[in-house]
Design an enzyme around this catalytic site. Structure first.
Site, PDB file in Angstrom:
ATOM      1  N   ASN A   1       0.807  -1.238   0.000  1.00 49.90           N
ATOM      2  CA  ASN A   1       0.000   0.000   0.000  1.00 49.90           C
ATOM      3  C   ASN A   1       0.832   1.277   0.000  1.00 49.90           C
ATOM      4  O   ASN A   1       0.290   2.369  -0.143  1.00 49.90           O
ATOM      5  CB  ASN A   1      -1.000   0.021   1.178  1.00 49.90           C
ATOM      6  CG  ASN A   1      -1.956  -1.156   1.123  1.00 49.90           C
ATOM      7  OD1 ASN A   1      -2.576  -1.381   0.089  1.00 49.90           O
ATOM      8  ND2 ASN A   1      -2.064  -1.925   2.196  1.00 49.90           N
TER       9      ASN A   1
ATOM     10  N   TYR B   1      -0.738   9.854   6.180  1.00 51.15           N
ATOM     11  CA  TYR B   1       0.519   9.598   5.465  1.00 51.15           C
ATOM     12  C   TYR B   1       1.017  10.768   4.613  1.00 51.15           C
ATOM     13  O   TYR B   1       2.062  10.658   3.977  1.00 51.15           O
ATOM     14  CB  TYR B   1       0.364   8.348   4.586  1.00 51.15           C
ATOM     15  CG  TYR B   1       0.055   7.095   5.392  1.00 51.15           C
ATOM     16  CD1 TYR B   1       0.999   6.560   6.257  1.00 51.15           C
ATOM     17  CD2 TYR B   1      -1.179   6.461   5.303  1.00 51.15           C
ATOM     18  CE1 TYR B   1       0.725   5.415   7.008  1.00 51.15           C
ATOM     19  CE2 TYR B   1      -1.470   5.317   6.044  1.00 51.15           C
ATOM     20  CZ  TYR B   1      -0.511   4.806   6.900  1.00 51.15           C
ATOM     21  OH  TYR B   1      -0.775   3.688   7.647  1.00 51.15           O
TER      22      TYR B   1
ATOM     23  N   HIS C   1       3.359  -6.083  11.210  1.00 51.68           N
ATOM     24  CA  HIS C   1       2.577  -6.608  12.332  1.00 51.68           C
ATOM     25  C   HIS C   1       2.163  -8.062  12.150  1.00 51.68           C
ATOM     26  O   HIS C   1       1.506  -8.624  13.016  1.00 51.68           O
ATOM     27  CB  HIS C   1       1.311  -5.752  12.515  1.00 51.68           C
ATOM     28  CG  HIS C   1       1.562  -4.277  12.373  1.00 51.68           C
ATOM     29  ND1 HIS C   1       2.408  -3.590  13.207  1.00 51.68           N
ATOM     30  CD2 HIS C   1       1.117  -3.360  11.460  1.00 51.68           C
ATOM     31  CE1 HIS C   1       2.452  -2.312  12.825  1.00 51.68           C
ATOM     32  NE2 HIS C   1       1.690  -2.152  11.780  1.00 51.68           N
TER      33      HIS C   1
ATOM     34  N   ASP D   1      12.354 -13.371   9.739  1.00 51.01           N
ATOM     35  CA  ASP D   1      13.373 -14.410   9.510  1.00 51.01           C
ATOM     36  C   ASP D   1      14.358 -13.984   8.418  1.00 51.01           C
ATOM     37  O   ASP D   1      15.559 -14.250   8.516  1.00 51.01           O
ATOM     38  CB  ASP D   1      12.709 -15.738   9.110  1.00 51.01           C
ATOM     39  CG  ASP D   1      12.100 -16.474  10.306  1.00 51.01           C
ATOM     40  OD1 ASP D   1      12.327 -16.059  11.462  1.00 51.01           O
ATOM     41  OD2 ASP D   1      11.383 -17.465  10.072  1.00 51.01           O
TER      42      ASP D   1
ATOM     43  N   HIS E   1       8.523   3.796  10.038  1.00 47.62           N
ATOM     44  CA  HIS E   1       7.088   4.014   9.841  1.00 47.62           C
ATOM     45  C   HIS E   1       6.847   5.504   9.702  1.00 47.62           C
ATOM     46  O   HIS E   1       7.443   6.301  10.450  1.00 47.62           O
ATOM     47  CB  HIS E   1       6.281   3.449  11.018  1.00 47.62           C
ATOM     48  CG  HIS E   1       6.498   1.991  11.183  1.00 47.62           C
ATOM     49  ND1 HIS E   1       5.945   1.065  10.326  1.00 47.62           N
ATOM     50  CD2 HIS E   1       7.268   1.300  12.055  1.00 47.62           C
ATOM     51  CE1 HIS E   1       6.353  -0.138  10.683  1.00 47.62           C
ATOM     52  NE2 HIS E   1       7.158  -0.026  11.721  1.00 47.62           N
ATOM     53  N   ILE E   2       5.990   5.847   8.782  1.00 45.78           N
ATOM     54  CA  ILE E   2       5.643   7.250   8.561  1.00 45.78           C
ATOM     55  C   ILE E   2       4.836   7.763   9.750  1.00 45.78           C
ATOM     56  O   ILE E   2       5.081   8.844  10.277  1.00 45.78           O
ATOM     57  CB  ILE E   2       4.844   7.365   7.242  1.00 45.78           C
ATOM     58  CG1 ILE E   2       5.740   6.950   6.064  1.00 45.78           C
ATOM     59  CG2 ILE E   2       4.295   8.779   7.054  1.00 45.78           C
ATOM     60  CD1 ILE E   2       4.979   6.660   4.790  1.00 45.78           C
ATOM     61  N   SER E   3       3.865   6.964  10.161  1.00 44.37           N
ATOM     62  CA  SER E   3       3.012   7.361  11.289  1.00 44.37           C
ATOM     63  C   SER E   3       3.609   6.854  12.596  1.00 44.37           C
ATOM     64  O   SER E   3       4.453   5.946  12.600  1.00 44.37           O
ATOM     65  CB  SER E   3       1.608   6.775  11.091  1.00 44.37           C
ATOM     66  OG  SER E   3       1.653   5.357  11.111  1.00 44.37           O
TER      67      SER E   3
ATOM     68  N   ARG F   1      -1.324  -2.282  15.756  1.00 44.24           N
ATOM     69  CA  ARG F   1      -0.103  -1.712  15.150  1.00 44.24           C
ATOM     70  C   ARG F   1       1.027  -1.554  16.167  1.00 44.24           C
ATOM     71  O   ARG F   1       2.120  -1.098  15.836  1.00 44.24           O
ATOM     72  CB  ARG F   1      -0.405  -0.338  14.522  1.00 44.24           C
ATOM     73  CG  ARG F   1      -1.363  -0.411  13.364  1.00 44.24           C
ATOM     74  CD  ARG F   1      -1.542   0.944  12.698  1.00 44.24           C
ATOM     75  NE  ARG F   1      -2.822   0.997  12.012  1.00 44.24           N
ATOM     76  CZ  ARG F   1      -3.037   0.555  10.775  1.00 44.24           C
ATOM     77  NH1 ARG F   1      -2.058   0.045  10.063  1.00 44.24           N
ATOM     78  NH2 ARG F   1      -4.238   0.624  10.233  1.00 44.24           N
TER      79      ARG F   1
HETATM   80  C1  DQA Z   1       3.034   2.133   8.332  1.00 43.48           C
HETATM   81  C2  DQA Z   1       2.204   1.756   9.574  1.00 43.48           C
HETATM   82  C3  DQA Z   1       1.543   0.400   9.389  1.00 43.48           C
HETATM   83  O1  DQA Z   1       0.774   0.071  10.546  1.00 43.48           O
HETATM   84  C4  DQA Z   1       0.618   0.443   8.189  1.00 43.48           C
HETATM   85  O2  DQA Z   1       0.045  -0.835   7.974  1.00 43.48           O
HETATM   86  C5  DQA Z   1       1.272   0.947   6.958  1.00 43.48           C
HETATM   87  C6  DQA Z   1       2.196   2.074   7.067  1.00 43.48           C
HETATM   88  C7  DQA Z   1       3.622   3.551   8.440  1.00 43.48           C
HETATM   89  O3  DQA Z   1       4.501   3.862   7.654  1.00 43.48           O
HETATM   90  O4  DQA Z   1       3.177   4.351   9.267  1.00 43.48           O
HETATM   91  O5  DQA Z   1       1.004   0.491   5.856  1.00 43.48           O
HETATM   92  O6  DQA Z   1       4.116   1.223   8.229  1.00 43.48           O
END
Ligand code: DQA
Length: 140
Positions: A10, A22, A77, A84, A97-99, A108
């Site tokens: 995504n 995001y 997650h 591995d 992670h962006i968030s 999460r």
């Molecule tokens: C993410 C946080 C994840 O929980 C989420 O599924 C994403 C983006 C982030 O960059 O904040 O796809 O990895």
């Protein structure tokens, strides 16, 4: 210095996907700005929505990069297989992670990857990637 950024599922939709969380910049735009800011770094980028492709990329690149910056998206997650693969390779990996995942839903809050990476950066928007790059550049 060879650094590879890997984005998981995504994250090809950055710029369009939930902009309140995001942001509005596409990753291609951000990647171009990183290349301009860090011309001395041999920076490359891979994205896939498929877990197996992410594993193949880690296997192929994980023995010849000085560092890997990995945002595995939701696989963070869920994926024992990606954990591995990180444990199996030589290149150090920084999880980004962006968030700020700890401010969000409890599912999460757990990462299968955190125990096998060098460090984790979360919550700084797209700048999380640049901070990870700085960490690799400034390490001894
Ligand atoms: C993410 C946080 C994840 O929980 C989420 O599924 C994403 C983006 C982030 O960059 O904040 O796809 O990895």
């Amino acid at each position: 210095m060879k650094i590879l950024i890997i984005n998981g599922p995504n994250l090809n939709l950055l710029g369009k996907r939930e902009p309140g969380i995001y942001g509005t910049m596409s990753f291609d735009q951000y990647f171009d700005s990183l290349k301009t800011l860090y011309p001395i770094v041999d920076l490359s980028y891979f994205q896939s929505n498929n877990e197996g492709d992410l594993l193949d990329c880690l296997h192929k690149e994980g023995f010849n990069q000085d560092g890997i910056i990995l945002n595995a998206g939701a696989y963070t997650h869920t994926s024992v297989a990606i954990a591995d693969a990180i444990a199996a390779i030589n290149s150090p990996v920084i999880e980004v992670h962006i968030s700020n995942v700890y401010k969000r839903e409890t599912f999460r809050h757990h990462s299968f990857l955190s125990p096998v990476v060098k460090g984790v950066i979360a919550g700084f928007g797209m700048e999380s990637y640049r901070l990870a790059l700085e960490a690799f550049i400034n390490q001894d």
